[in-house]
Design an enzyme around this catalytic site. Sequence first.
Site, PDB file in Angstrom:
ATOM      1  N   GLU A 104      43.455  29.430  36.906  1.00  0.00           N
ATOM      2  CA  GLU A 104      42.115  29.069  37.379  1.00  0.00           C
ATOM      3  C   GLU A 104      41.722  27.631  37.027  1.00  0.00           C
ATOM      4  OE1 GLU A 104      39.543  32.238  36.019  1.00  0.00           O
ATOM      5  OE2 GLU A 104      40.815  33.767  36.916  1.00  0.00           O
ATOM      6  N   GLU A 132      47.147  39.750  40.988  1.00  0.00           N
ATOM      7  CA  GLU A 132      46.077  40.589  40.417  1.00  0.00           C
ATOM      8  C   GLU A 132      45.383  41.399  41.510  1.00  0.00           C
ATOM      9  OE1 GLU A 132      43.484  38.274  37.865  1.00  0.00           O
ATOM     10  OE2 GLU A 132      45.122  36.979  37.222  1.00  0.00           O
TER      11      GLU A 132
HETATM   12  O1  G3I Z   1      39.310  43.594  22.601  1.00  0.00           O
HETATM   13  C1  G3I Z   1      37.888  43.622  22.511  1.00  0.00           C
HETATM   14  C2  G3I Z   1      37.459  44.767  21.657  1.00  0.00           C
HETATM   15  O2  G3I Z   1      37.917  44.554  20.336  1.00  0.00           O
HETATM   16  C3  G3I Z   1      35.926  44.869  21.690  1.00  0.00           C
HETATM   17  O3  G3I Z   1      35.518  45.983  20.971  1.00  0.00           O
HETATM   18  C4  G3I Z   1      35.446  44.997  23.129  1.00  0.00           C
HETATM   19  C5  G3I Z   1      33.917  45.016  23.223  1.00  0.00           C
HETATM   20  O4  G3I Z   1      33.481  44.483  24.439  1.00  0.00           O
HETATM   21  O5  G3I Z   1      35.899  43.871  23.834  1.00  0.00           O
HETATM   22  C6  G3I Z   1      37.311  43.795  23.884  1.00  0.00           C
HETATM   23  O6  G3I Z   1      37.677  42.667  24.612  1.00  0.00           O
HETATM   24  C7  G3I Z   1      37.486  42.742  25.998  1.00  0.00           C
HETATM   25  C8  G3I Z   1      38.846  42.579  26.674  1.00  0.00           C
HETATM   26  O7  G3I Z   1      38.699  42.499  28.081  1.00  0.00           O
HETATM   27  C9  G3I Z   1      39.798  43.718  26.355  1.00  0.00           C
HETATM   28  O8  G3I Z   1      39.287  44.912  26.818  1.00  0.00           O
HETATM   29  C10 G3I Z   1      36.571  41.626  26.413  1.00  0.00           C
HETATM   30  O9  G3I Z   1      35.266  41.873  25.936  1.00  0.00           O
HETATM   31  C11 G3I Z   1      36.540  41.494  27.929  1.00  0.00           C
HETATM   32  O10 G3I Z   1      35.824  40.307  28.270  1.00  0.00           O
HETATM   33  C12 G3I Z   1      37.957  41.377  28.481  1.00  0.00           C
HETATM   34  O11 G3I Z   1      37.874  41.311  29.874  1.00  0.00           O
HETATM   35  C13 G3I Z   1      39.046  40.839  30.498  1.00  0.00           C
HETATM   36  C14 G3I Z   1      38.737  39.580  31.299  1.00  0.00           C
HETATM   37  O12 G3I Z   1      39.910  39.157  31.992  1.00  0.00           O
HETATM   38  C15 G3I Z   1      38.283  38.440  30.394  1.00  0.00           C
HETATM   39  O13 G3I Z   1      37.821  37.393  31.145  1.00  0.00           O
HETATM   40  C16 G3I Z   1      39.541  41.926  31.465  1.00  0.00           C
HETATM   41  O14 G3I Z   1      39.962  43.056  30.707  1.00  0.00           O
HETATM   42  C17 G3I Z   1      40.699  41.403  32.307  1.00  0.00           C
HETATM   43  O15 G3I Z   1      40.979  42.329  33.331  1.00  0.00           O
HETATM   44  C18 G3I Z   1      40.314  40.081  32.969  1.00  0.00           C
HETATM   45  O16 G3I Z   1      41.414  39.610  33.664  1.00  0.00           O
HETATM   46  C19 G3I Z   1      41.216  38.433  34.433  1.00  0.00           C
HETATM   47  C20 G3I Z   1      42.536  37.693  34.461  1.00  0.00           C
HETATM   48  O17 G3I Z   1      43.002  37.458  33.154  1.00  0.00           O
HETATM   49  C21 G3I Z   1      42.399  36.376  35.231  1.00  0.00           C
HETATM   50  N1  G3I Z   1      41.867  36.598  36.547  1.00  0.00           N
HETATM   51  C22 G3I Z   1      40.626  37.379  36.602  1.00  0.00           C
HETATM   52  C23 G3I Z   1      40.798  38.704  35.888  1.00  0.00           C
HETATM   53  C24 G3I Z   1      39.547  39.545  35.991  1.00  0.00           C
HETATM   54  O18 G3I Z   1      38.480  38.919  35.321  1.00  0.00           O
END
Ligand code: G3I
Length: 392
Positions: A178, A291
């Site tokens: 990105e 994705e």
């Molecule tokens: O690991 C922590 C956990 O310890 C905590 O308790 C919990 C509370 O919210 O959060 C957990 O982390 C989260 C993580 O996913 C794992 O589940 C984050 O808050 C959350 O923001 C994170 O979201 C990820 C996101 O990227 C971050 O921007 C999504 O799972 C993931 O699917 C998403 O993937 C992205 C690609 O990397 C790039 N392209 C877009 C795509 C969708 O956003």
Amino acid sequence: MNINARLRLKLLAGAAFFALVGCGRGKELPLSSAAVVPLLPPSPSPPTAADGALKGQYESNFLVGAAIGLAQKIQAETEDADILVKQFSSITAENIMKPQSLSPAEGVYNFADADALVNFSEANGIAIRGHTLLWHRQTPDYFFQGTPIEVKDRLQKYITDVVTHFKGKVYAWDVVNEVVTDNGSDITAPYRNSRWYQAAGNSKDYIDWAFEAARAADPDTKLFLNDYNTETSGKRTRLLAVVKDLIDRGIPIDGVGHQHHLQLSSNVDQALKAIDDVDALFSGLINHITELDISVYSDPGECFSSGENCATSYGDNVPESVINDQAQMYRDLFTGFAARPSVKSVSLWGLTDDASWLNGFPVERPNYPLLYDKDRKVKKAFQAVSDLNFVI
Ligand code: G3I
């Protein structure tokens, strides 16, 4: 016990269970044996899939992948492991290969979770796609501190360490994720005015640093620039300008990753044109769909920018017509990908609907964007892509 052994044990237990139930229906069983077989409620015969139907359908075209979380969780949730092993030929770490997970503090590495995923994949003959070496999100602050030279040295050391650690195990890396701006009138266009851009001294140089370090660390893994909205013409034009600039200057890039986070109102022809435009401009580049998911909601732009006017939630009841439209769209996409030889990998962003990031984005709302439902049953979308004779 390793995952293979657990899986085998579970399958054996399942086979024994079905043998038992099957025996119970056999007329020749002595009455005493029949009496110990529990009476089961009639099964609704849920949709299942023949082993290998999905990956097998596209074996000569591309790897079929899914993004997943912790291997430990997959191990515990044996149905997920079973699905991955039978139907998928590639795995992407949804989060645990990002800088925040791999190196929470400078010089500190936490490879345990990612290694568990690699071990699971290797034990089951599934390839691993690396995501992602550089992003402006899920990256600790320390990466962005200091002068551009300090930022460069730190980034290159990180990429060298990580790519070396996984050398020979990861077939492709999203080297940069990105980096293209969404805003065509941005003065930094075509580049995103991100923390990376700023830390590099308001310059695109960090992209070069990342690709060069990745290539030096592993000459064989494929190096990708990955981005979303390549199915829209403005973003695509800017992305192609970034890629062309890299190629013109001899920066080692092997391919373009199209995230393809789509919704039902997305244009399939444009999603395929994204591949054709890469092919037309740069013969020899690889295309990966990295994705893929299809939201069952068709949200307007303001839903994504401000959370306004988002489509109303279906709750637990998605109309059949929507499920059918989604299945048709998946089929059109997969058929289009298969017709384009430069497409070497197509990955879904998740395995089952309940685990999708789209349940929380752009607003909290149950979504149904993938090929398997929350009960691990195949959806029409799965049947549509794994069996081209399936009537939707
Ligand atoms: O690991 C922590 C956990 O310890 C905590 O308790 C919990 C509370 O919210 O959060 C957990 O982390 C989260 C993580 O996913 C794992 O589940 C984050 O808050 C959350 O923001 C994170 O979201 C990820 C996101 O990227 C971050 O921007 C999504 O799972 C993931 O699917 C998403 O993937 C992205 C690609 O990397 C790039 N392209 C877009 C795509 C969708 O956003």
